[in-house]
Design a protein around this motif. Structure first.
Motif, PDB file in Angstrom:
ATOM      1  N   ASP A   1      83.072  15.006 -64.093  1.00  0.00           N
ATOM      2  CA  ASP A   1      83.892  14.910 -65.405  1.00  0.00           C
ATOM      3  C   ASP A   1      84.898  13.628 -64.845  1.00  0.00           C
ATOM      4  N   GLY A   2      84.416  12.619 -64.456  1.00  0.00           N
ATOM      5  CA  GLY A   2      85.124  11.454 -64.089  1.00  0.00           C
ATOM      6  C   GLY A   2      86.025  11.551 -62.784  1.00  0.00           C
ATOM      7  N   VAL A   3      86.017  12.519 -62.212  1.00  0.00           N
ATOM      8  CA  VAL A   3      86.874  12.785 -60.862  1.00  0.00           C
ATOM      9  C   VAL A   3      86.339  13.122 -59.874  1.00  0.00           C
ATOM     10  N   ILE A   4      86.873  13.105 -58.612  1.00  0.00           N
ATOM     11  CA  ILE A   4      86.118  13.306 -57.291  1.00  0.00           C
ATOM     12  C   ILE A   4      85.938  14.879 -57.120  1.00  0.00           C
ATOM     13  N   CYS A   5      84.885  15.122 -57.002  1.00  0.00           N
ATOM     14  CA  CYS A   5      84.613  16.891 -56.539  1.00  0.00           C
ATOM     15  C   CYS A   5      84.182  16.806 -55.261  1.00  0.00           C
ATOM     16  N   ASP A   6      83.640  15.924 -54.735  1.00  0.00           N
ATOM     17  CA  ASP A   6      83.074  16.007 -52.998  1.00  0.00           C
ATOM     18  C   ASP A   6      83.929  14.814 -52.470  1.00  0.00           C
ATOM     19  N   PHE A   7      84.906  14.908 -51.775  1.00  0.00           N
ATOM     20  CA  PHE A   7      85.673  13.724 -51.077  1.00  0.00           C
ATOM     21  C   PHE A   7      84.942  13.242 -49.906  1.00  0.00           C
ATOM     22  N   GLU A   8      84.221  13.921 -49.209  1.00  0.00           N
ATOM     23  CA  GLU A   8      83.568  13.268 -48.028  1.00  0.00           C
ATOM     24  C   GLU A   8      82.577  12.327 -48.715  1.00  0.00           C
ATOM     25  N   ALA A   9      81.671  12.714 -49.528  1.00  0.00           N
ATOM     26  CA  ALA A   9      80.717  11.814 -50.102  1.00  0.00           C
ATOM     27  C   ALA A   9      81.230  10.771 -50.798  1.00  0.00           C
ATOM     28  N   ALA A  10      82.406  11.053 -51.558  1.00  0.00           N
ATOM     29  CA  ALA A  10      83.053  10.237 -52.251  1.00  0.00           C
ATOM     30  C   ALA A  10      83.666   8.833 -51.509  1.00  0.00           C
ATOM     31  N   GLY A  11      84.148   9.372 -50.375  1.00  0.00           N
ATOM     32  CA  GLY A  11      84.540   8.328 -49.277  1.00  0.00           C
ATOM     33  C   GLY A  11      83.700   7.277 -49.092  1.00  0.00           C
ATOM     34  N   HIS A  12      82.260   7.818 -48.741  1.00  0.00           N
ATOM     35  CA  HIS A  12      81.071   7.248 -48.312  1.00  0.00           C
ATOM     36  C   HIS A  12      80.624   6.446 -49.402  1.00  0.00           C
ATOM     37  N   TYR A  13      80.576   6.839 -50.659  1.00  0.00           N
ATOM     38  CA  TYR A  13      80.041   5.959 -51.586  1.00  0.00           C
ATOM     39  C   TYR A  13      81.055   4.933 -52.101  1.00  0.00           C
ATOM     40  N   LEU A  14      82.346   5.320 -51.982  1.00  0.00           N
ATOM     41  CA  LEU A  14      83.452   4.125 -52.231  1.00  0.00           C
ATOM     42  C   LEU A  14      83.233   2.882 -51.395  1.00  0.00           C
ATOM     43  N   SER A  15      83.237   3.202 -50.123  1.00  0.00           N
ATOM     44  CA  SER A  15      83.166   2.408 -48.958  1.00  0.00           C
ATOM     45  C   SER A  15      81.839   1.548 -49.209  1.00  0.00           C
ATOM     46  N   TYR A  16      80.726   1.902 -49.652  1.00  0.00           N
ATOM     47  CA  TYR A  16      79.540   1.428 -49.991  1.00  0.00           C
ATOM     48  C   TYR A  16      79.663   0.486 -50.911  1.00  0.00           C
ATOM     49  N   LEU A  17      80.573   0.929 -51.938  1.00  0.00           N
ATOM     50  CA  LEU A  17      80.805  -0.073 -53.032  1.00  0.00           C
ATOM     51  C   LEU A  17      81.317  -1.218 -52.919  1.00  0.00           C
ATOM     52  N   VAL A  18      82.474  -0.840 -51.883  1.00  0.00           N
ATOM     53  CA  VAL A  18      83.422  -2.143 -51.567  1.00  0.00           C
ATOM     54  C   VAL A  18      82.757  -3.008 -50.672  1.00  0.00           C
TER      55      VAL A  18
ATOM     56  N   PRO B   1      74.108   3.932 -59.580  1.00  0.00           N
ATOM     57  CA  PRO B   1      74.075   5.344 -59.605  1.00  0.00           C
ATOM     58  C   PRO B   1      75.106   5.942 -58.818  1.00  0.00           C
ATOM     59  N   SER B   2      75.779   6.956 -59.286  1.00  0.00           N
ATOM     60  CA  SER B   2      76.868   7.667 -58.562  1.00  0.00           C
ATOM     61  C   SER B   2      76.038   8.731 -57.548  1.00  0.00           C
ATOM     62  N   SER B   3      75.487   8.357 -56.807  1.00  0.00           N
ATOM     63  CA  SER B   3      74.625   9.346 -55.911  1.00  0.00           C
ATOM     64  C   SER B   3      74.674   9.030 -54.420  1.00  0.00           C
ATOM     65  N   VAL B   4      74.696   9.960 -53.675  1.00  0.00           N
ATOM     66  CA  VAL B   4      74.560   9.723 -52.224  1.00  0.00           C
ATOM     67  C   VAL B   4      73.882  10.786 -51.585  1.00  0.00           C
ATOM     68  N   ALA B   5      72.694  10.457 -50.757  1.00  0.00           N
ATOM     69  CA  ALA B   5      71.801  11.146 -50.163  1.00  0.00           C
ATOM     70  C   ALA B   5      72.417  11.327 -48.806  1.00  0.00           C
ATOM     71  N   VAL B   6      72.510  12.808 -48.338  1.00  0.00           N
ATOM     72  CA  VAL B   6      72.886  12.859 -46.862  1.00  0.00           C
ATOM     73  C   VAL B   6      71.827  13.635 -46.322  1.00  0.00           C
ATOM     74  N   ASP B   7      71.862  13.576 -44.689  1.00  0.00           N
ATOM     75  CA  ASP B   7      71.108  14.270 -43.908  1.00  0.00           C
ATOM     76  C   ASP B   7      71.613  15.838 -43.680  1.00  0.00           C
ATOM     77  N   ARG B   8      70.879  16.966 -44.255  1.00  0.00           N
ATOM     78  CA  ARG B   8      71.556  18.215 -44.121  1.00  0.00           C
ATOM     79  C   ARG B   8      72.131  18.565 -42.755  1.00  0.00           C
TER      80      ARG B   8
ATOM     81  N   VAL C   1      71.007  15.449 -52.066  1.00  0.00           N
ATOM     82  CA  VAL C   1      71.394  14.303 -52.850  1.00  0.00           C
ATOM     83  C   VAL C   1      73.156  14.859 -53.541  1.00  0.00           C
ATOM     84  N   ILE C   2      73.795  14.084 -53.607  1.00  0.00           N
ATOM     85  CA  ILE C   2      75.245  14.451 -54.149  1.00  0.00           C
ATOM     86  C   ILE C   2      75.608  13.569 -54.963  1.00  0.00           C
ATOM     87  N   ARG C   3      76.455  13.887 -56.121  1.00  0.00           N
ATOM     88  CA  ARG C   3      76.976  13.252 -57.192  1.00  0.00           C
ATOM     89  C   ARG C   3      78.476  13.449 -56.795  1.00  0.00           C
TER      90      ARG C   3
END
Length: 338
Positions: free
Chosen positions: A69-86, A31-38, A63-65
């Motif tokens: 629409d198939g493109v990045i909307c939250d750059f910081e969360a996307a960076g964490h998520y992509l690093s996690y996938l790799v 799932p394309s989801s990241v939970a962050v500490d507020r 919890v952030i998606r």
């Protein structure tokens, strides 16, 4: 897998992302989801672990998606998520460099694709873009280098893309943002407005995939939905019919049908003939909705083919490119120049 380079493909999706490794037949659907500490904004969970936290412990976690629409909307969360996938998909501790293939919609802009590259590219890591229609066609078993061409409808979580490909080039693509996630949102809104019953997006997605249809191809039945009864403001149950659910999905099904019709009307005559003879392929999670074959056969006179596990078509195509990068090098060049 060589000692020098390790190759990984990522189908980055709005709802789910799928990862493939060159040396493994296993696919990871996350799932394309990241939970962050507020307070600290540091990630505390990814994927399934983050998804199940949605709506729970909201005072402490968000919890952030990271994609919409198939493109990045939250750059910081996307960076964490992509690093996690790799990091999760790496298999060779001796690799000196990494090649990452990332799939993006045809309709993603140059600025949006640049954001993908910036999020993943790093020390010893090379990132290349593949446009989704090419991967979807390859994963559906089509020959994208044929002269007659092929037409594929990809119904993903964030976009619907109708594409005709021939000679290894895009002949025509109609890309529309708003797809599977829009269906889930429509179910939530219609149930709240018409039934005074509240369900979450996860529940909406589950009932869509299990009971959803776009044409009556079976005897309708009722099924139980659990959620919040807004009349009593307490947890409750609701019996919902498959015909009612089909009504909820109808506006979006009509939109997809119109998109296909518009695409076909703009195709050069020779490719219109190919579509009439060979039909079109349906891929993506939305292809699981029952009744597409019957609906489009009746309304548009089209033959519809749906491969096994259509939600995996894109990553199967990415895996083909991953395993034979020289054969598909022109596809990558085209993808990065769009």
């Amino acid at each position: 897998m060589g000692i020098i380079e390790e190759r990984i493909a990522i189908d980055l999706g709005t709802a789910y992302s799928i990862v493939a490794h060159e040396s493994s037949n296993e696919l990871w659907r996350i799932p394309s989801s990241v939970a962050v500490d507020r307070q600290t904004r540091e990630p505390v969970a990814y994927g399934n672990d983050a998804k199940i936290m949605f709506g729970k412990g909201e005072a402490h976690y968000e919890v952030i998606r990271p994609l919409r629409d198939g493109v990045i909307c939250d750059f910081e969360a996307a960076g964490h998520y992509l690093s996690y996938l790799v990091h999760k998909s790496r298999r060779n501790p001796l690799a000196l460099k990494y090649l990452i293939l990332v799939c993006v919609p045809w309709g993603a802009t140059r600025a949006e694709t640049k954001s993908y590259l910036e999020r993943v590219r790093g020390f010893r890591t090379q990132v290349k873009i593949v446009r989704e229609p090419f991967a979807a066609a390859l994963g559906a078993g089509e020959d994208i280098f044929s002269t007659s061409g092929c037409t594929v409808v990809d119904i993903g979580g964030g976009t619907v893309e109708v594409s005709t490909i021939a000679h290894g080039h895009m002949i025509l693509c109609h890309s529309h943002r708003g797809s599977g996630n829009a269906m889930d949102q429509a179910i939530c809104e219609r149930m709240l407005r018409q039934e005074y019953f509240e369900v979450g997006l996860n529940t909406a997605e589950a009932i869509k995939m299990e009971h959803g249809s776009v044409f009556k191809v079976f005897d309708d039945y009722e099924f139980e939905v659990r959620g919040l009864d807004r009349r009593t403001h307490s947890p409750g149950k609701l019996m919902l019919s498959t015909s009612r659910l089909r009504d909820f999905l109808e506006p979006l099904a009509e939109s997809i049908e119109r998109q296909i019709q518009e695409h076909l009307s703009h195709l050069p005559p020779q490719f219109q003939t190919t579509v009439k003879e060979n039909g079109i392929r349906f891929v993506g999670g939305g292809a699981h909705l029952k009744g597409w074959t019957e609906r489009l056969s009746r309304n548009l006179g089209l033959k519809i083919q749906i491969p096994a596990d259509p939600q995996l078509a894109v990553i199967r195509g990415m895996k083909k490119i991953l395993m034979d990068p020289k054969k598909y090098s022109a596809i990558v060049k085209i993808s990065e120049k769009v």
